[in-house]
Design a protein around this motif. Structure first.
Motif, PDB file in Angstrom:
ATOM      1  N   PRO A 184       0.699  -1.138  -0.016  1.00  0.00           N
ATOM      2  CA  PRO A 184       0.302  -0.062   0.149  1.00  0.00           C
ATOM      3  C   PRO A 184       0.687   1.682  -0.066  1.00  0.00           C
ATOM      4  O   PRO A 184       1.541   1.472   0.716  1.00  0.00           O
ATOM      5  N   THR A 185       0.640   2.272  -0.215  1.00  0.00           N
ATOM      6  CA  THR A 185       1.494   3.553  -0.820  1.00  0.00           C
ATOM      7  C   THR A 185       0.292   5.446   0.031  1.00  0.00           C
ATOM      8  O   THR A 185       0.856   5.831   0.136  1.00  0.00           O
ATOM      9  N   THR A 186      -1.115   4.521   0.200  1.00  0.00           N
ATOM     10  CA  THR A 186      -1.886   5.768   0.722  1.00  0.00           C
ATOM     11  C   THR A 186      -2.203   5.015   2.291  1.00  0.00           C
ATOM     12  O   THR A 186      -3.181   3.846   2.756  1.00  0.00           O
ATOM     13  N   THR A 187      -2.762   6.050   2.496  1.00  0.00           N
ATOM     14  CA  THR A 187      -3.359   5.619   3.726  1.00  0.00           C
ATOM     15  C   THR A 187      -5.638   4.726   3.132  1.00  0.00           C
ATOM     16  O   THR A 187      -5.163   3.810   4.371  1.00  0.00           O
ATOM     17  N   ASP A 188      -6.068   5.060   2.102  1.00  0.00           N
ATOM     18  CA  ASP A 188      -7.291   4.032   1.554  1.00  0.00           C
ATOM     19  C   ASP A 188      -6.121   2.930   1.150  1.00  0.00           C
ATOM     20  O   ASP A 188      -6.982   2.144   1.714  1.00  0.00           O
ATOM     21  N   GLU A 189      -5.150   2.868   0.865  1.00  0.00           N
ATOM     22  CA  GLU A 189      -4.292   1.119   0.219  1.00  0.00           C
ATOM     23  C   GLU A 189      -4.244   0.357   1.380  1.00  0.00           C
ATOM     24  O   GLU A 189      -4.735  -0.085   1.875  1.00  0.00           O
ATOM     25  N   PHE A 190      -3.593   1.697   1.913  1.00  0.00           N
ATOM     26  CA  PHE A 190      -3.257   0.642   3.222  1.00  0.00           C
ATOM     27  C   PHE A 190      -4.538   0.061   3.933  1.00  0.00           C
ATOM     28  O   PHE A 190      -4.655  -1.311   4.565  1.00  0.00           O
ATOM     29  N   MET A 191      -5.515   0.362   4.713  1.00  0.00           N
ATOM     30  CA  MET A 191      -7.112  -0.353   4.726  1.00  0.00           C
ATOM     31  C   MET A 191      -7.140  -0.618   4.385  1.00  0.00           C
ATOM     32  O   MET A 191      -7.812  -1.856   4.652  1.00  0.00           O
ATOM     33  N   ASP A 192      -7.255  -1.184   2.538  1.00  0.00           N
ATOM     34  CA  ASP A 192      -8.155  -1.785   2.072  1.00  0.00           C
ATOM     35  C   ASP A 192      -7.421  -2.885   2.166  1.00  0.00           C
ATOM     36  O   ASP A 192      -8.163  -4.533   2.247  1.00  0.00           O
ATOM     37  N   PHE A 211      -6.601  -8.433   4.277  1.00  0.00           N
ATOM     38  CA  PHE A 211      -6.247  -9.438   4.866  1.00  0.00           C
ATOM     39  C   PHE A 211      -6.847 -10.011   5.560  1.00  0.00           C
ATOM     40  O   PHE A 211      -6.694 -11.935   6.628  1.00  0.00           O
ATOM     41  N   LEU A 212      -7.664  -9.023   7.058  1.00  0.00           N
ATOM     42  CA  LEU A 212      -9.012  -9.624   7.754  1.00  0.00           C
ATOM     43  C   LEU A 212      -9.478 -11.401   7.234  1.00  0.00           C
ATOM     44  O   LEU A 212      -9.871 -12.195   7.992  1.00  0.00           O
ATOM     45  N   GLU A 213      -9.911 -11.183   5.601  1.00  0.00           N
ATOM     46  CA  GLU A 213     -10.772 -11.815   5.740  1.00  0.00           C
ATOM     47  C   GLU A 213      -9.840 -12.931   4.930  1.00  0.00           C
ATOM     48  O   GLU A 213     -10.211 -14.149   5.055  1.00  0.00           O
ATOM     49  N   TYR A 214      -8.736 -12.812   4.178  1.00  0.00           N
ATOM     50  CA  TYR A 214      -7.177 -14.121   3.985  1.00  0.00           C
ATOM     51  C   TYR A 214      -7.347 -14.797   5.637  1.00  0.00           C
ATOM     52  O   TYR A 214      -6.935 -15.767   5.444  1.00  0.00           O
ATOM     53  N   ILE A 255      -3.133 -10.644  12.682  1.00  0.00           N
ATOM     54  CA  ILE A 255      -3.073  -9.245  12.580  1.00  0.00           C
ATOM     55  C   ILE A 255      -2.304  -8.765  12.483  1.00  0.00           C
ATOM     56  O   ILE A 255      -1.272  -8.666  11.250  1.00  0.00           O
ATOM     57  N   ALA A 256      -3.355  -7.760  11.607  1.00  0.00           N
ATOM     58  CA  ALA A 256      -3.145  -6.875  10.300  1.00  0.00           C
ATOM     59  C   ALA A 256      -1.849  -5.702  10.948  1.00  0.00           C
ATOM     60  O   ALA A 256      -0.710  -5.490   9.873  1.00  0.00           O
ATOM     61  N   VAL A 257      -1.857  -5.006  12.087  1.00  0.00           N
ATOM     62  CA  VAL A 257      -0.337  -4.055  12.898  1.00  0.00           C
ATOM     63  C   VAL A 257      -0.480  -4.231  13.772  1.00  0.00           C
ATOM     64  O   VAL A 257      -0.816  -4.355  14.841  1.00  0.00           O
ATOM     65  N   ALA A 258       0.781  -4.993  13.824  1.00  0.00           N
ATOM     66  CA  ALA A 258       1.678  -5.448  15.304  1.00  0.00           C
ATOM     67  C   ALA A 258       2.226  -4.108  15.928  1.00  0.00           C
ATOM     68  O   ALA A 258       2.936  -3.652  15.203  1.00  0.00           O
ATOM     69  N   GLY A 259       2.580  -3.482  17.197  1.00  0.00           N
ATOM     70  CA  GLY A 259       3.378  -2.914  17.354  1.00  0.00           C
ATOM     71  C   GLY A 259       3.475  -2.675  18.579  1.00  0.00           C
ATOM     72  O   GLY A 259       3.087  -4.000  19.380  1.00  0.00           O
ATOM     73  N   ALA A 260       4.832  -2.154  19.435  1.00  0.00           N
ATOM     74  CA  ALA A 260       4.888  -2.305  21.102  1.00  0.00           C
ATOM     75  C   ALA A 260       4.735  -1.109  22.039  1.00  0.00           C
ATOM     76  O   ALA A 260       5.224  -0.143  20.661  1.00  0.00           O
ATOM     77  N   GLU A 261       4.439  -1.040  22.879  1.00  0.00           N
ATOM     78  CA  GLU A 261       4.766   0.601  23.371  1.00  0.00           C
ATOM     79  C   GLU A 261       5.703   0.208  24.050  1.00  0.00           C
ATOM     80  O   GLU A 261       7.089   1.936  23.592  1.00  0.00           O
ATOM     81  N   GLN A 262       7.055  -0.443  23.986  1.00  0.00           N
ATOM     82  CA  GLN A 262       8.020  -0.138  24.697  1.00  0.00           C
ATOM     83  C   GLN A 262       9.063  -1.354  23.736  1.00  0.00           C
ATOM     84  O   GLN A 262       8.909  -2.230  23.188  1.00  0.00           O
TER      85      GLN A 262
END
Length: 560
Positions: A195-203, A208-211, A216-223
């Motif tokens: 994806p290159t835009t926010t709209d494409e990222f959401m799409d 992915f969640l259908e696939y 987990i589409a987007v993972a991260g960590a606070e620390q």
């Protein structure tokens, strides 16, 4: 590479410290009650006869098994005649532990590789001692050799004195450290592109969640090192600065380079719109709840599950989350991706603008009876041999080689050194990795031998992988904002006393409300003004004013 793996406690080293645990700090001073005789500057051992004991506080890492028995530690003891006792804190709690220690009477001789509150513990209280009289050719010849190319005045505090040796880590890929990694294997299976835009990222997240419904589409960590996924996503709306240079909290203060004025990004309309975008992702189930609380090590566990449940994850380097040796197939499935473009065309890559010089690298306390010896010990790290030995191991010819014949560096010039002990994220006990200080000016870092045909997804290819990703995907977007980190900011002891609690409270309010807005616990439109009012009452205007005063003071001094 700046091998950042300072996230999880090392067994036995970073348990919650108590005063009884620190009793050894003072008791070890028996060896140092009188000055010891030292050998000639630049020669080893440092101590002429016998050994002396010192205590040191530093940060622990998950890939260093035990500093006390580490090969490099033993090498340093034999080389210098100085035996170190280690007191450590993890990446996430070292500051609290160090403050607790410094507020007791049992604190160490040396503070190494972490940046303490020098305004409080140095300028005001005198626990950390001035080093001006000790920074000489006799004590720190390697340090002075490195610093001739830098402005040492950056290390001066508001009283004009120097309380620390600087760290020099002019790391190209670190200067664009905020990166997102995408599982290209999943994208190919789904038949979609990066994806290159926010709209494409959401799409893509929706598909992915259908696939993979349990994924987990987007993972991260606070620390973790640039592991906050929300900060990366915000690049489509505004610039998100790093933690405060004055108080080491996330208060979102930045400098407008067009006006030289300090602003708070977390009060802007652009920031508000970014939170709304993340809320949309959260509502569709793309963002894992644990992202807001978990550590980098916990995120690593998620990423490394056999079914590859994570599509995107935020991390300064892929090697923090996936080991290229033990899990190379998964490692190869991910690649870095460029910042996405927001609705109004905003597309910002986070950028560190200084030359990699920072104060606070090495501090000496008034407990140390032999500061000359301590500084000579630290001075070894400011040599090429010292940096290579601490990072990769002390055995020349096995761990590294200087001036390898026929090899070229990443800059295309003859290589200054070759790393033979390839980096791995697995726990080891041979070297210190990134513990303590890194002394790596730009030419030195770029002088690492690199095979131009190296497989970037091999352990030997990590530097090239990060260099290429930075050059191609992040540097083009580093100038897309007039906002920048306030990278060096010296406050007085009075300013620190007046504002440190305010800074903590402001940071807490920003973080708590951000999570509430992103998860829908609070409605951002109806409660935004209330949030701004709470920041005002917490003292944000006074904090910004203090930053502006300190910023103006430093810049006026630099022009004198």
């Amino acid at each position: 590479m700046r091998k950042i793996l300072k996230k999880v406690s090392v067994t036995g080293l970073t348990a919650v410290l108590s005063i009884s645990m620190l009793a050894g700090c003072g008791s070890k001073q028996d060896d140092n009650e009188k000055k010891v005789e030292l050998n000639k500057a630049g020669t080893y051992p440092i101590v002429k006869d016998g050994t002396i004991n010192m205590t040191m506080f530093t940060m622990s890492m998950p890939n260093v098994e035990d500093f006390a028995t580490n090969d490099f530690t033993e090498f340093m003891e034999k080389k210098t005649g100085i035996k170190m006792e280690f007191i450590t804190g993890g990446r996430d709690d070292w500051s609290d532990k160090l403050n607790m220690i410094l507020q007791s009477d049992d604190y160490p001789d040396i503070i190494f590789g972490v940046s303490p509150d020098i305004a409080k513990y140095g300028v005001k209280e005198g626990i950390i001692i001035p080093l001006d009289d000790y920074i000489t050719e006799e004590n720190v010849p390697n340090y002075l050799r490195v610093m001739k190319d830098y402005d040492m005045d950056i290390t001066r505090e508001t009283d004009g004195k120097i309380y620390s040796l600087a760290e020099v880590n002019d790391c190209y890929h670190c200067s664009y450290g905020r990166k997102l990694w995408v599982n290209k294997h999943h994208l190919d299976e789904m038949g979609v592109g990066v994806p290159t835009t926010t709209d494409e990222f959401m799409d893509v997240c929706k598909k992915f969640l259908e696939y993979k419904p349990d994924g987990i589409a987007v993972a991260g960590a606070e620390q973790g090192w640039f592991s906050r996924m929300q900060d990366w996503l915000m690049g489509a709306y505004t610039f998100i600065p790093s933690k405060s240079a004055a108080f080491t909290v996330r208060d979102f203060a930045a400098v407008n380079m067009d006006t030289d004025k300090i602003v708070d990004v977390a009060t802007t309309d652009e920031y508000k719109e970014g939170l709304k975008f993340i809320k949309q992702l959260y509502d569709m189930g793309a963002i894992y709840d644990g992202n807001f609380t978990q550590t980098g090590e916990q995120m690593k566990t998620l990423v490394n599950q056999p079914d590859e449940p994570v599509l995107f994850f935020a991390d300064g380097t892929i090697s923090d989350s996936i080991d290229s040796v033990s899990n190379n197939e998964l490692y190869r499935h991910y690649e870095a991706m460029a910042p996405i473009k927001g609705p109004d065309g905003t597309q910002i890559a986070w950028k560190e603008r200084n030359s990699g010089l920072s104060s606070g690298g090495v501090c000496i306390t008034d407990k140390c009876k032999n500061p000359e010896a301590a500084l000579r010990w630290a001075d070894f790290f400011y040599s090429e041999t010292g940096d290579l030995s601490s990072q990769y191991g002390p055995e020349e010819g096995k761990d590294w080689e200087l001036n390898p014949k026929g090899k070229v560096g990443m800059d295309g010039n003859p290589a200054l050194y070759e790393v033979l002990n390839a980096y791995s994220a697995e726990t080891q006990n041979h070297d210190w990795q990134d513990v303590g200080i890194r002394v790596a000016p730009r030419d030195y870092r770029m002088g690492q031998a690199m095979d131009i045909d190296v497989d970037p997804y091999s352990p030997e290819g990590l530097e090239k992988l990060l260099y290429d990703a930075t050059k191609e995907l992040y540097e083009p977007y580093g100038e897309n904002t007039n906002l920048a980190n306030i990278e060096v900011l010296k406050v007085t002891d009075e300013e620190s006393t007046d504002m440190s609690t305010t800074a903590v409270e402001v940071s807490k309010l920003i973080d708590e409300n951000a999570v509430a807005f992103m998860t829908g616990e609070k409605d951002i439109d109806s409660e935004w003004d209330k949030y701004l009012d709470a920041l005002d009452k917490a003292g944000l205007p006074e904090l910004i004013k203090t930053y502006q005063t300190a910023y103006d003071r430093m810049h006026s001094q630099s022009k004198e």
